[in-house]
Design a protein around this motif. Structure first.
Motif: not given
Lengths: 321, 248
Positions: A183-189, B159, B161, B163, B165
């Protein structure tokens, strides 16, 4: 029979690579005398009809929420649609998402998988196609040995053209996602405004810039040209710039229309990652720098003088054009 | 923690790429082979994880006996044991099926591959393995930390990254960032000596038939000579890019 193309989206928006893939799928379908069917996954905020501008005969929209990391779910949805539509050629963009899905999909469909393709098939039976190999140092002509195949199109390798189909039909497909164990937790540009893989212009700099504090002019030049910024391997290794900017054999392979290399000597490993660029400009103090053998245009000179002047000239050019 | 690192044996990054006179195959004459650089980041990460959490690092490779020096190097760097699937080179599908068979007979918590090999660049083996073994898969992984039975990871996306789990067992395809370039381990004398006695098991191929084949290779068309512009004449460069190259 049909060619199925995955109309990739991120946060509900299509990408440049999506339209490249649709154009490529349209041209491939035409060659094979198949229909061209585009598939979207998840919620799309863009107008789905735009896909018909690039040649989709039909768009199938899979109504389900996909986690951006759920490559298993996405692959399985595409496989189900491919089976329903009797698709023998499935096209995806060789993007980060495409690279996660394509190989899985080929197993789900018991199909051949060929990535980094740059041209439509030269033969249809069996599918024979040109792809990049040896990190940009060569091309390979590859052939499938199964009755169906998944082809991953190299980004920036195929020109987007409009092939409007006013009779394009839009269908929906019901798919239930299972709970994903990724699962994706967060995205950082990242700091760069433009994704390197899709950038049409890339400004890149090397150790010749002497320190990370000197990148201001590179970013300014990039801003002027709506360009992405990149760097050589040593620069990312010493931490002057993030790894995500490293272009070359062990970094990213890119294929912009214009690549400007500032203070990069042009080692074979660097050139491998960038020599698919349509036009290359090298700026280096050393007239013997190998980059001048590979570049289309070159200036021998001090980057700290040449780049600011180039910025001024581009500003003048933009003011007059 | 039981970790498997899949290793590809590839031409050194400095190699000039040449093909046989019929253009049908890569000409290996005079070419030095190395551990695929993306796999080397993974191997180093595996050794670091073993140092932190205990366990064992196994490296696996599909190839002929001539590729054993590359496996010995992986042992010298710090892997505990090596497996070579004895086979001529195969396409991604063939390699994935062969690896999957060996993996399914053992019990690995983490399987690490490189994002792609620097020779054929198909980037397909890890995803195919995940499909065959029905394991979670994270591609272009640039960060990995273990937390109990799951892992927190970073992966590269267009563009930026992301994160992530995921639960173990798991397959990741790594690249730089998983460890830094400066973390890469160079085998020392002791490593080289012990590598000779570490187990290198040869298993036979399961005879998977490829799903694609190479017809021929070609080099990119050679470019015209570079047009030089005098420093100070940047205006000329801009007009060349506009009028001749039609790029701005």
């Amino acid at each position: 029979m049909s060619v199925l193309v995955f109309a990739e989206s991120w946060n509900g928006s299509f990408r440049k690579g999506t339209f490249e893939a649709i154009t490529f799928a349209h041209d491939t379908a035409k060659k094979l005398n198949f229909s061209c069917i585009a598939v979207t996954l998840g919620n799309i905020n863009d107008n789905i009809n735009t896909l018909s501008n690039y040649g989709a005969d039909k768009v199938i929209s899979v109504n389900s929420d996909f986690d951006s990391c759920d490559n298993k779910g996405m692959s399985s949805a595409l496989a189900q649609v491919a089976k329903q539509e009797n698709a023998s050629v499935i096209i995806i963009s060789n993007s980060n998402t495409g690279k996660c899905i394509g190989p899985r999909l080929s197993i789900d469909l018991d199909a051949s998988y060929i990535s980094n393709v740059v041209e439509t098939p030269s033969e249809s039976s069996p599918i024979t196609i040109k792809k990049k190999a040896f990190s940009g140092k060569a091309f390979e002509i590859a052939q499938t040995t199964s009755s169906s195949c998944v082809l991953a199109l190299s980004p920036n390798a195929y020109n987007i053209t409009e092939n409007p189909n006013p009779n394009c039909q839009i269908d929906t497909f019901d798919f239930t996602t299972e709970s994903s164990n990724v699962t994706s937790e967060k995205v950082e540009k990242s700091s760069g405004k433009i994704s390197l893989a899709e950038a049409e212009v890339v400004i890149s700099a090397g150790r010749g810039l002497k320190g990370p504090e000197n990148w201001g002019m590179i970013e300014e030049l990039a801003d002027l040209l709506d360009a992405g910024t990149a760097c050589s391997k040593p620069v990312s290794d010493i931490g002057w710039r993030p790894h995500s900017e490293h272009v070359g054999q062990t970094g990213k392979a890119i294929a912009p229309n214009l690549y400007i290399a500032v203070g990069i000597s042009g080692a074979i490993q660097h050139l491998a990652g960038v020599n698919s660029s349509k036009v290359m400009v090298a700026i280096n103090t050393d007239p013997e720098a190998p980059f001048f053998k590979a570049a289309d245009y070159g200036i021998v000179g001090d980057a700290f003088e040449v780049v600011p002047r180039l910025i001024e000239e581009i500003k003048n050019f933009k003011a007059n054009n | 923690m039981n970790i498997l690192v899949c290793i590809s044996n590839v031409p050194d990054t400095t190699s000039k790429i040449e093909f046989t006179s019929d253009s049908k195959a890569f000409n290996t004459e005079g070419v030095q082979f190395i551990i695929n650089p993306y796999d080397e980041f993974g191997l180093t990460k595996a050794i670091k994880l073993r140092e932190e959490h205990g366990g064992k690092v196994t490296v696996i490779h599909l190839g002929e006996a001539s590729s054993e020096p590359t496996l010995r190097k992986a042992l010298a760097i710090g892997a505990d044991q090596a497996i070579r699937i004895d086979s001529e080179s195969k396409d991604s599908f063939g390699v994935a099926q062969e690896l999957a068979k060996v993996i399914s007979e053992q019990d690995f918590d983490l399987i690490i591959t490189g994002r792609e090999s620097i020779d054929y660049n198909n980037g397909a083996v890890p995803g195919m393995l995940a499909a065959i073994l029905d394991l979670p898969f994270v591609n272009a992984c640039t960060g990995f930390a273990l937390s109990g039975d799951s892992a927190n990871m970073e992966r590269e996306i267009e563009g930026g990254k992301e994160f992530i789990k995921a639960s173990l067992p798991l397959i990741i395809a790594g690249q730089k960032g998983l460890v830094e370039e400066s973390d890469l381990l160079i085998p020392n004398m002791r490593g080289i000596m012990t590598a000779r006695t570490k187990p290198l098991t040869v298993v036979s191929s399961n005879g998977t038939v490829d799903k694609s084949k190479s017809i021929s290779f070609e080099k990119p068309a050679s470019k015209q000579a570079c047009k030089m512009v005098e420093a100070g004449q940047e205006k000329e460069l801009v007009s060349l890019l506009h009028q001749e190259a039609k790029i701005i």
